[in-house]
Enzyme design. Structure first.
Site, short mmCIF file in Angstrom:
data_model
loop_
_atom_site.label_atom_id
_atom_site.label_comp_id
_atom_site.label_asym_id
_atom_site.label_seq_id
_atom_site.Cartn_x
_atom_site.Cartn_y
_atom_site.Cartn_z
N LYS A 184 -6.05 -14.07 7.14
CA LYS A 184 -5.21 -14.18 6.00
C LYS A 184 -4.16 -13.35 5.95
CE LYS A 184 -4.83 -12.13 2.35
NZ LYS A 184 -3.28 -12.28 1.89
N GLU A 261 -9.19 -0.35 9.01
CA GLU A 261 -8.29 0.35 9.26
C GLU A 261 -7.23 0.94 7.99
OE1 GLU A 261 -7.32 1.45 12.25
OE2 GLU A 261 -9.03 0.48 13.41
N CYS A 295 0.85 3.29 8.39
CA CYS A 295 -0.16 4.04 8.21
C CYS A 295 -0.26 5.26 9.00
CB CYS A 295 -1.49 3.26 8.40
SG CYS A 295 -1.47 2.68 10.11
N GLU A 393 -0.59 9.46 0.33
CA GLU A 393 0.17 8.79 1.03
C GLU A 393 1.42 8.24 0.45
OE1 GLU A 393 -1.19 5.10 2.34
OE2 GLU A 393 -0.50 5.32 4.24
N1 LIG Z 1 -5.12 2.08 9.34
C1 LIG Z 1 -3.97 1.42 9.69
O1 LIG Z 1 -4.22 0.74 11.05
C2 LIG Z 1 -3.26 0.71 8.61
C3 LIG Z 1 -2.04 -0.17 9.05
C4 LIG Z 1 -1.20 -0.68 8.51
C5 LIG Z 1 -1.24 -0.17 7.02
N2 LIG Z 1 -2.17 0.65 6.56
C6 LIG Z 1 -2.45 0.80 5.26
O2 LIG Z 1 -2.16 -0.09 4.39
C7 LIG Z 1 -1.53 0.41 3.13
C8 LIG Z 1 -0.37 -0.44 2.91
O3 LIG Z 1 -0.33 -1.85 2.78
P1 LIG Z 1 -0.80 -2.56 1.55
O4 LIG Z 1 -0.17 -1.89 0.34
O5 LIG Z 1 -0.01 -4.06 1.64
O6 LIG Z 1 -1.99 -2.79 1.59
P2 LIG Z 1 -3.12 -3.86 0.69
O7 LIG Z 1 -4.16 -3.10 0.95
O8 LIG Z 1 -2.63 -4.06 -0.64
O9 LIG Z 1 -2.94 -5.13 1.33
C9 LIG Z 1 -3.43 -5.51 2.80
C10 LIG Z 1 -3.73 -6.94 2.79
O10 LIG Z 1 -4.96 -7.11 1.95
C11 LIG Z 1 -4.81 -8.18 1.20
N3 LIG Z 1 -5.45 -7.85 -0.16
C12 LIG Z 1 -4.98 -7.20 -1.26
N4 LIG Z 1 -5.98 -7.11 -2.27
C13 LIG Z 1 -7.02 -8.00 -1.72
C14 LIG Z 1 -8.33 -8.21 -2.23
N5 LIG Z 1 -8.75 -7.91 -3.27
N6 LIG Z 1 -9.16 -8.83 -1.33
C15 LIG Z 1 -8.80 -9.37 0.01
N7 LIG Z 1 -7.56 -8.92 0.32
C16 LIG Z 1 -6.57 -8.26 -0.41
C17 LIG Z 1 -3.28 -8.29 1.08
O11 LIG Z 1 -2.94 -9.72 0.71
C18 LIG Z 1 -3.06 -8.07 2.21
O12 LIG Z 1 -3.14 -9.12 3.29
C19 LIG Z 1 -1.24 1.71 3.08
O13 LIG Z 1 -2.16 2.35 2.76
C20 LIG Z 1 -1.45 1.97 4.91
O14 LIG Z 1 -1.74 3.14 5.22
C21 LIG Z 1 -3.19 1.02 7.29
O1 LIG Z 2 0.87 0.90 10.06
C1 LIG Z 2 -0.27 0.76 11.03
C2 LIG Z 2 -0.05 0.68 12.50
C3 LIG Z 2 0.78 1.43 13.24
C4 LIG Z 2 0.58 1.19 14.58
O2 LIG Z 2 -0.07 0.44 15.28
O3 LIG Z 2 1.12 2.16 15.18
#
Ligand SMILES: NC(=O)c1ccc[n+]([C@@H]2O[C@H](COP(=O)([O-])OP(=O)(O)OC[C@H]3O[C@@H](n4cnc5c(N)ncnc54)[C@H](O)[C@@H]3O)[C@@H](O)[C@H]2O)c1
Ligand SMILES: O=CCCC(=O)O
Length: 494
Positions: A184, A261, A295, A393
């Site tokens: 998804k 993640e 992230c 963040e």
């Molecule tokens: N650790 C990592 O590898 C990594 C990588 C990229 C982003 N991030 C983190 O993600 C965040 C930014 O992305 P975002 O704001 O779009 O994240 P988010 O959690 O809002 O969304 C991520 C995904 O989850 C889905 N989602 C949202 N609510 C949901 C629910 N209740 N049930 C199931 N799926 C749901 C969204 O549609 C999307 O596909 C930041 O905190 C960032 O640090 C972490």
């Molecule tokens: O945002 C998270 C992933 C970033 C990366 O793979 O370097």
């Protein structure tokens, strides 16, 4: 660029349907729109599917798993290699799709596609090399060995900031292990996911192995279906810590294996003995990758007090050279934010820090002349440790420089947070490299470089940044379970 539409060598990559059991599925009259973040123009209308599609996709993946799990690693490697080759051949088109829906500059979009493809290459090489162990049990007449078996159907939920790489880092490892998946993607950037499915089909991956379901409004229900289905054996998620916690709760009823993640709050520490030019250049690369929307972007830049003014003036002069604009325009170094709402947190953190005594070094701010989602970076120096930006963040183009005096003090500051994904360290002192990187409570420490991600790196966090490792040899292990076989009652050894 108000009526912009890129041209493609292969228009077929631009899909307008979900992909389930090897078929492109629309089966609804409801749609959601995907827009260009730079100007709000509608790029695509995709089916807003009902939750039943998730069950269909899970059933297809479950059926496909019965045969896929028994196919040799060598054969799976061939498919993965084919996907890698197709992604590289189509890198320019895929980069255009990605930049169009996400906003990042085209060169960065193509860069992400190559990064995303590298996971297929890497896991193609790992697929035939899944090892078990043999060992001697305590009972002398027994023999025993382990093998790694694919865990089963995996649910994959991914964010918008890396529309391609966050999928491939999971799916390539899953396929290498022999798992099938239901993805998804984020509704803001689903086109890259669909283009991947199109290429996977072309690469010969069997029907039902790679499924993509689409929704915007029903995201929580789709997530719940994946978490609660007993047929799904693992859910792997990249996104915010809040949503990660929801998925973990929902997965409790089936005791699903999880990889999470989640959000970061990366400290970047510059000691006075660092190579200053290198530290400035690499700090910029880390802070402003994806305009601060990754992230692992540096969120808090701790600079030793003797050099903070010099560091901040060198950094500011480079930030002033940034060219903000539509990601497809020549010379543009940084695109828009994913949407106008994302700017609010950047502004709130900047205002809070200034109120608490930070010095404004580069004003930055909204760019209505370019569009509602554009923001020029703000740089603040002498930010107090009490400012909100140190504990939350920002996920955007605010560069906050915080002074520190001693190593002990900066390690305490760096660890004073609930999350622990990446940290950065700039110093020429070997003792500092070891002692500080060992003391930092993060899953990854990057020394003297601001960009460290590649397919060989075990990527993941500690604390509330989640658990599991992606990429590297560990990335595949996360999609397997260990089966132990004990053979008993053997005659005494000859
Ligand atoms: N650790 C990592 O590898 C990594 C990588 C990229 C982003 N991030 C983190 O993600 C965040 C930014 O992305 P975002 O704001 O779009 O994240 P988010 O959690 O809002 O969304 C991520 C995904 O989850 C889905 N989602 C949202 N609510 C949901 C629910 N209740 N049930 C199931 N799926 C749901 C969204 O549609 C999307 O596909 C930041 O905190 C960032 O640090 C972490
Ligand atoms: O945002 C998270 C992933 C970033 C990366 O793979 O370097």
């Amino acid at each position: 660029m108000s009526s912009f539409k890129p041209t493609f060598l292969c228009d077929e990559l631009l899909r307008d349907a979900a992909f389930v059991n090897g078929k492109w599925v629309k089966n609804t009259s409801e749609f959601f729109e995907v827009t260009d973040p730079a100007n709000g123009n509608v790029i695509a209308k995709l089916p807003e599917q009902s939750v039943e599609i998730v069950d269909e996709a899970i059933d297809a993946a479950s059926e496909a798993f019965k045969t896929f799990k028994n196919i040799s690693g060598r054969q799976r490697a061939t498919w993965l290699r084919n996907i890698y080759n197709l992604m590289m051949e189509n890198a320019e088109d895929l980069g255009k799709i990605l930049s169009w829906e996400n906003g990042k500059p085209l060169a960065e979009g193509i860069g992400e596609v190559k990064y995303a493809a590298s996971f297929f290459e890497w896991f193609a090489e790992e697929a035939p090399r899944i090892y078990g162990t043999a060992f001697s049990p305590a009972i002398a007449s027994n023999r025993a060995f382990t093998r790694r078996e694919p865990i089963g159907v995996c649910g994959i939920i991914t964010p918008w900031n890396f529309p391609s790489a966050m999928i491939t880092r999971k799916a390539a490892a899953a396929f290498a292990a022999g798992c099938t998946v239901v993805v998804k993607p984020d509704s803001q950037t689903p086109l890259s996911a669909l283009a991947l499915a199109y290429l996977a089909e072309k690469a010969g991956l069997p029907a039902g192995v790679f499924n993509i379901v689409l929704t915007d409004k029903k995201t929580p229900e789709f997530g719940m279906r994946l978490c609660e289905s007993p047929k799904v054996k693992k859910v792997t998620f990249t996104g915010s810590t809040n949503v990660g916690k929801i998925l973990m709760k929902q997965s409790a009823s089936t005791l699903k294996k999880l990889s999470l993640e989640l959000g970061g709050n990366a400290p970047l520490i510059v000691f006075a003995d660092a190579d200053l030019d290198q530290a400035v250049e690499q700090a910029l690369a880390s802070k402003f990758r994806g305009l601060g929307q990754t992230c692992v972007c540096a969120n808090r830049l701790y600079v030793q007090e003797d050099i903070i003014d010099e560091f901040s003036s060198r950094l500011a002069s480079k930030v002033n050279d940034f060219v903000i604009g539509h990601g497809f325009q020549d010379g543009v170094t940084h695109g828009p934010m994913i949407n106008a709402k994302a700017i609010e947190k950047v502004e709130a953190h900047a205002q809070d820090a200034i109120k608490k005594g930070a010095k404004l070094v580069v004003k930055g701010g909204r760019r209505p002349d370019l569009g509602p989602a554009f923001y020029s970076p703000t740089v603040l120096s002498h930010v107090p440790q009490e400012a909100d930006v140190t504990s939350q963040e920002t996920f955007g183009p605010l560069c906050a420089l915080i002074p520190f005096s001693t190593t002990e003090e900066v390690v305490k500051y760096a660890n004073d947070t609930d999350v622990g994904l990446a940290a950065y360290l700039f110093t020429k002192n070997i003792d500092t490299i070891y002692t500080v990187s060992e003391a930092l409570e993060t899953g990854m420490v990057s020394v003297n470089t601001g960009v460290f991600s590649d397919c060989t790196v075990p990527f993941g966090g500690v604390k509330e940044s989640g658990f599991g490792r992606e990429g590297s040899l560990h990335g595949l292990e996360d999609y397997t379970v260990i089966k132990t076989t004990i053979i008993g009652g053997l005659p005494s050894r000859l």
